[in-house]
Write a protein that holds these residues in place. Sequence first.
Motif, PDB file in Angstrom:
ATOM      1  N   SER A   1     -14.690  33.352  34.687  1.00  8.46           N
ATOM      2  CA  SER A   1     -15.909  33.373  35.490  1.00  8.46           C
ATOM      3  C   SER A   1     -16.804  32.196  35.129  1.00  8.46           C
ATOM      4  CB  SER A   1     -16.654  34.685  35.285  1.00  8.46           C
ATOM      5  OG  SER A   1     -17.869  34.660  35.974  1.00  8.46           O
ATOM      6  N   ALA A   2     -16.937  31.933  33.840  1.00 10.28           N
ATOM      7  CA  ALA A   2     -17.766  30.811  33.394  1.00 10.28           C
ATOM      8  C   ALA A   2     -17.168  29.486  33.855  1.00 10.28           C
ATOM      9  CB  ALA A   2     -17.911  30.829  31.875  1.00 10.28           C
ATOM     10  N   LEU A   3     -15.845  29.351  33.768  1.00  8.90           N
ATOM     11  CA  LEU A   3     -15.188  28.125  34.231  1.00  8.90           C
ATOM     12  C   LEU A   3     -15.364  27.950  35.731  1.00  8.90           C
ATOM     13  CD1 LEU A   3     -11.854  28.121  32.193  1.00  8.90           C
ATOM     14  CD2 LEU A   3     -13.785  26.553  31.956  1.00  8.90           C
ATOM     15  N   SER A   4     -15.257  29.034  36.472  1.00  3.15           N
ATOM     16  CA  SER A   4     -15.442  28.977  37.916  1.00  3.15           C
ATOM     17  C   SER A   4     -16.832  28.448  38.257  1.00  3.15           C
ATOM     18  CB  SER A   4     -15.233  30.356  38.533  1.00  3.15           C
ATOM     19  OG  SER A   4     -15.441  30.314  39.922  1.00  3.15           O
TER      20      SER A   4
ATOM     21  N   ARG B   1     -25.363  19.947  39.755  1.00  3.95           N
ATOM     22  CA  ARG B   1     -24.133  19.589  39.048  1.00  3.95           C
ATOM     23  C   ARG B   1     -23.105  19.055  40.045  1.00  3.95           C
ATOM     24  NH1 ARG B   1     -23.487  24.131  37.000  1.00  3.95           N
ATOM     25  NH2 ARG B   1     -22.268  25.023  38.679  1.00  3.95           N
ATOM     26  N   ARG B   2     -22.469  17.950  39.696  1.00  4.72           N
ATOM     27  CA  ARG B   2     -21.403  17.372  40.505  1.00  4.72           C
ATOM     28  C   ARG B   2     -20.112  17.389  39.700  1.00  4.72           C
ATOM     29  NH1 ARG B   2     -24.803  18.351  43.415  1.00  4.72           N
ATOM     30  NH2 ARG B   2     -26.065  17.000  44.694  1.00  4.72           N
ATOM     31  N   VAL B   3     -19.021  17.625  40.397  1.00  3.95           N
ATOM     32  CA  VAL B   3     -17.707  17.567  39.761  1.00  3.95           C
ATOM     33  C   VAL B   3     -16.993  16.362  40.353  1.00  3.95           C
ATOM     34  CG1 VAL B   3     -15.534  18.757  39.337  1.00  3.95           C
ATOM     35  CG2 VAL B   3     -17.650  20.074  39.479  1.00  3.95           C
ATOM     36  N   VAL B   4     -16.605  15.429  39.484  1.00  6.66           N
ATOM     37  CA  VAL B   4     -15.986  14.177  39.905  1.00  6.66           C
ATOM     38  C   VAL B   4     -14.562  14.144  39.359  1.00  6.66           C
ATOM     39  CG1 VAL B   4     -16.134  11.658  39.788  1.00  6.66           C
ATOM     40  CG2 VAL B   4     -18.232  13.033  39.814  1.00  6.66           C
TER      41      VAL B   4
ATOM     42  N   GLU C   1      -4.094  18.343  42.647  1.00  2.00           N
ATOM     43  CA  GLU C   1      -3.278  19.011  41.618  1.00  2.00           C
ATOM     44  C   GLU C   1      -4.162  19.813  40.668  1.00  2.00           C
ATOM     45  OE1 GLU C   1      -0.004  20.362  39.394  1.00  2.00           O
ATOM     46  OE2 GLU C   1      -0.199  19.626  41.446  1.00  2.00           O
ATOM     47  N   ASP C   2      -5.319  19.281  40.314  1.00  2.00           N
ATOM     48  CA  ASP C   2      -6.259  20.018  39.463  1.00  2.00           C
ATOM     49  C   ASP C   2      -6.678  21.317  40.146  1.00  2.00           C
ATOM     50  OD1 ASP C   2      -6.314  17.947  37.522  1.00  2.00           O
ATOM     51  OD2 ASP C   2      -7.822  16.883  38.701  1.00  2.00           O
ATOM     52  N   LEU C   3      -7.007  21.232  41.418  1.00  2.00           N
ATOM     53  CA  LEU C   3      -7.439  22.421  42.159  1.00  2.00           C
ATOM     54  C   LEU C   3      -6.295  23.428  42.302  1.00  2.00           C
ATOM     55  CD1 LEU C   3      -9.598  20.605  44.836  1.00  2.00           C
ATOM     56  CD2 LEU C   3     -10.425  22.062  42.977  1.00  2.00           C
ATOM     57  N   ARG C   4      -5.072  22.934  42.466  1.00  2.35           N
ATOM     58  CA  ARG C   4      -3.910  23.834  42.554  1.00  2.35           C
ATOM     59  C   ARG C   4      -3.721  24.591  41.243  1.00  2.35           C
ATOM     60  NH1 ARG C   4       1.245  24.480  41.286  1.00  2.35           N
ATOM     61  NH2 ARG C   4       1.363  22.622  40.001  1.00  2.35           N
TER      62      ARG C   4
ATOM     63  N   VAL D   1     -12.761  28.000  42.676  1.00  2.00           N
ATOM     64  CA  VAL D   1     -13.712  26.900  42.674  1.00  2.00           C
ATOM     65  C   VAL D   1     -14.275  26.776  44.078  1.00  2.00           C
ATOM     66  CG1 VAL D   1     -13.993  24.427  42.342  1.00  2.00           C
ATOM     67  CG2 VAL D   1     -12.474  25.706  40.837  1.00  2.00           C
ATOM     68  N   GLU D   2     -15.586  26.813  44.177  1.00  2.00           N
ATOM     69  CA  GLU D   2     -16.248  26.687  45.467  1.00  2.00           C
ATOM     70  C   GLU D   2     -16.913  25.320  45.558  1.00  2.00           C
ATOM     71  OE1 GLU D   2     -18.894  29.948  46.024  1.00  2.00           O
ATOM     72  OE2 GLU D   2     -17.358  31.430  45.538  1.00  2.00           O
ATOM     73  N   GLY D   3     -17.106  24.848  46.771  1.00  2.00           N
ATOM     74  CA  GLY D   3     -17.775  23.571  46.965  1.00  2.00           C
ATOM     75  C   GLY D   3     -16.783  22.419  46.996  1.00  2.00           C
ATOM     76  N   THR D   4     -17.315  21.238  47.191  1.00  2.00           N
ATOM     77  CA  THR D   4     -16.496  20.041  47.330  1.00  2.00           C
ATOM     78  C   THR D   4     -16.669  19.138  46.121  1.00  2.00           C
ATOM     79  OG1 THR D   4     -16.765  20.151  49.724  1.00  2.00           O
ATOM     80  CG2 THR D   4     -16.019  18.056  48.803  1.00  2.00           C
TER      81      THR D   4
END
Length: 106
Positions: A15-18, A27-30, A36-39, A48-51
């Motif tokens: 849950s925390a990682l999500s 917060r941005r995720v780059v 492959e990471d998302l898979r 994982v939600e968002g872009t």
Amino acid sequence: VWLLDLVDAPTVRRSALSTLLSPSATRRVVAFAPSEDLRRLALAQIPVEGTWIDLQQAAQRVTTSTQPSLKSLCFATLGGWLDKREQTSNWDLRPLRRSQVEYAAL
């Protein structure tokens, strides 16, 4: 830079990682070509939600290459070549080698 080891991610931490990996107003995720990471996150049952900001797509807007590589982007922005030998190493074996951790941190 965070290196998250999802092989043995305890359920209680999912849950925390999500939350951490879902972009928000502050917060941005780059990542570079993060499919492959998302898979792998989905396989680990970490939603994982968002872009995410995809550096490969961003590089496509400023270069003539239709699909710039991480190696060429590192050379263009950092002035050095990326050693890609670890890309095809066995990422399921633990502990990860130092060279794998360094490659993952890029």
